[in-house]
Structure formats: C-alpha cells, structure tokens
Scaffold this motif. Structure first.
Motif, mmCIF file in Angstrom:
data_model
loop_
_atom_site.group_PDB
_atom_site.id
_atom_site.type_symbol
_atom_site.label_atom_id
_atom_site.label_comp_id
_atom_site.label_asym_id
_atom_site.label_seq_id
_atom_site.Cartn_x
_atom_site.Cartn_y
_atom_site.Cartn_z
ATOM 1 N N ALA A 47 0.861 -1.174 0.000
ATOM 2 C CA ALA A 47 0.000 0.000 0.000
ATOM 3 C C ALA A 47 0.907 1.236 0.000
ATOM 4 C CB ALA A 47 -0.902 0.009 1.228
ATOM 5 N N MET A 48 0.409 2.311 -0.575
ATOM 6 C CA MET A 48 1.185 3.537 -0.674
ATOM 7 C C MET A 48 0.396 4.695 -0.091
ATOM 8 S SD MET A 48 4.034 2.703 -2.108
ATOM 9 C CE MET A 48 4.678 4.323 -2.540
ATOM 10 N N GLY A 49 1.112 5.649 0.448
ATOM 11 C CA GLY A 49 0.454 6.811 1.033
ATOM 12 C C GLY A 49 1.154 8.104 0.653
ATOM 13 N N ALA A 74 5.815 4.035 1.469
ATOM 14 C CA ALA A 74 5.398 2.656 1.213
ATOM 15 C C ALA A 74 5.157 1.940 2.534
ATOM 16 C CB ALA A 74 6.460 1.919 0.404
ATOM 17 N N ASP A 75 4.094 1.137 2.564
ATOM 18 C CA ASP A 75 3.666 0.418 3.757
ATOM 19 C C ASP A 75 4.789 -0.452 4.311
ATOM 20 O OD1 ASP A 75 0.526 -1.436 4.265
ATOM 21 O OD2 ASP A 75 2.079 -0.810 5.683
ATOM 22 N N GLY A 100 -5.485 1.172 3.506
ATOM 23 C CA GLY A 100 -4.421 2.148 3.375
ATOM 24 C C GLY A 100 -4.195 2.813 4.710
ATOM 25 N N PRO A 101 -3.086 2.549 5.370
ATOM 26 C CA PRO A 101 -2.869 3.096 6.713
ATOM 27 C C PRO A 101 -2.842 4.616 6.733
ATOM 28 C CG PRO A 101 -1.277 1.367 6.214
ATOM 29 C CD PRO A 101 -1.959 1.720 4.929
ATOM 30 N N ARG A 102 -3.332 5.180 7.821
ATOM 31 C CA ARG A 102 -3.308 6.637 8.003
ATOM 32 C C ARG A 102 -2.160 7.088 8.892
ATOM 33 N NH1 ARG A 102 -8.242 9.557 7.047
ATOM 34 N NH2 ARG A 102 -9.750 8.254 5.962
ATOM 35 N N ALA A 103 -1.604 6.171 9.671
ATOM 36 C CA ALA A 103 -0.538 6.535 10.604
ATOM 37 C C ALA A 103 0.818 6.445 9.915
ATOM 38 C CB ALA A 103 -0.558 5.605 11.812
ATOM 39 N N GLU A 149 3.049 3.390 10.245
ATOM 40 C CA GLU A 149 2.763 2.177 9.483
ATOM 41 C C GLU A 149 3.539 2.115 8.169
ATOM 42 O OE1 GLU A 149 0.972 -0.412 10.531
ATOM 43 O OE2 GLU A 149 0.786 0.660 12.433
ATOM 44 N N TYR A 150 4.278 3.137 7.857
ATOM 45 C CA TYR A 150 5.033 3.188 6.609
ATOM 46 C C TYR A 150 6.523 3.063 6.898
ATOM 47 C CZ TYR A 150 0.681 4.642 4.460
ATOM 48 O OH TYR A 150 -0.613 4.672 4.016
ATOM 49 N N ALA A 151 7.180 2.224 6.119
ATOM 50 C CA ALA A 151 8.590 1.934 6.375
ATOM 51 C C ALA A 151 9.534 2.695 5.457
ATOM 52 C CB ALA A 151 8.848 0.442 6.226
#
Length: 127
Positions: free
Chosen positions: A33-35, A98-99, A107-110, A113-115
């Motif tokens: 997932a991407m943010g 990227a997740d 899709g994470p909001r925090a 949660e993204y590495a």
C-alpha cells in the motif's frame, strides 16, 4: 528496501492544480500500500491519502476529499497524487511512503505504518 523519489511540486495560485508523482525502485512495488503525507512549517506530518497495493481502494483526509485523487500504476512503479482546487492551506512538503507490510487491504493513516519514505517535494499555493 524500496527507494522512493517524488516529483511535480511547485508554486501555484489558489484554485489551480498540480500533479505529484512518486517513482519507486528496489523491492517489488506492487505488493505495498502507498500513502501521501504532508508537513507544513511548524506542524506535524499529516496523512493526505492512501491506496491499497492493488489500487482497488483509496482513503483521504477530510480536508482534501473531492479535490485530490491518488492513483497508482504498478506496471510503471509509480503512485500519483492529482491535486485540484488548491488552497493556501495545502502548502507543505509532500512525501510519498510505502507500507511496512505487504498486501495490506487497507491504506494506513498513521505515519508509523510506513517503512519507506521519499525525500519530499515542496508545494506552495499562493493566495
């Protein structure tokens, strides 16, 4: 490792549009997932939008709903953020991320949660 590079930022008048792009390399892009996040001067980094690894589902913070659109092209290893009807309060450095896990169905909001993160691109909206 996933390497991310944003592009497309700039200066635009209120009411205008900008398209941001994030190019990924390294590990398989399509499984994450991407943010998009943004950080204005003196403020904390905030969630803007997210998209699942398949592109089937998207999420937006309330302030950009109806104005911003997140999309991805797994064949080209890119994720984009189309921003319309821009407002001065959209001014910030925009980051793609990227997740930290694969094949997540949300899709994470925090930010935690993204590495993987890009270096950011400046968006300035003048009034």
């Amino acid at each position: 490792q996933v390497q991310l590079v944003e592009s497309g930022g700039g200066l635009v008048q209120a009411g205008g549009s900008l398209g941001l792009s994030c190019a990924a390399s390294g590990r398989t892009f399509s499984i994450y997932a991407m943010g998009w996040f943004r950080q204005a001067p003196g403020k904390e980094r905030e969630f803007v939008a997210a998209i699942t690894w398949s592109g089937e589902s998207t999420w937006y913070t309330d302030s950009v709903k109806g104005r911003f659109t997140i999309s991805r092209d797994n064949a080209k290893n890119t994720v984009s953020l189309q921003m319309n009807s821009l407002k001065p309060e959209d001014t910030a450095v925009y980051y793609c991320a990227a997740d930290r896990v694969t094949y997540r169905k949300i899709g994470p909001r925090a930010a935690a949660e993204y590495a993987y993160w890009g270096q950011g691109t400046q968006v300035t909206v003048s009034s």
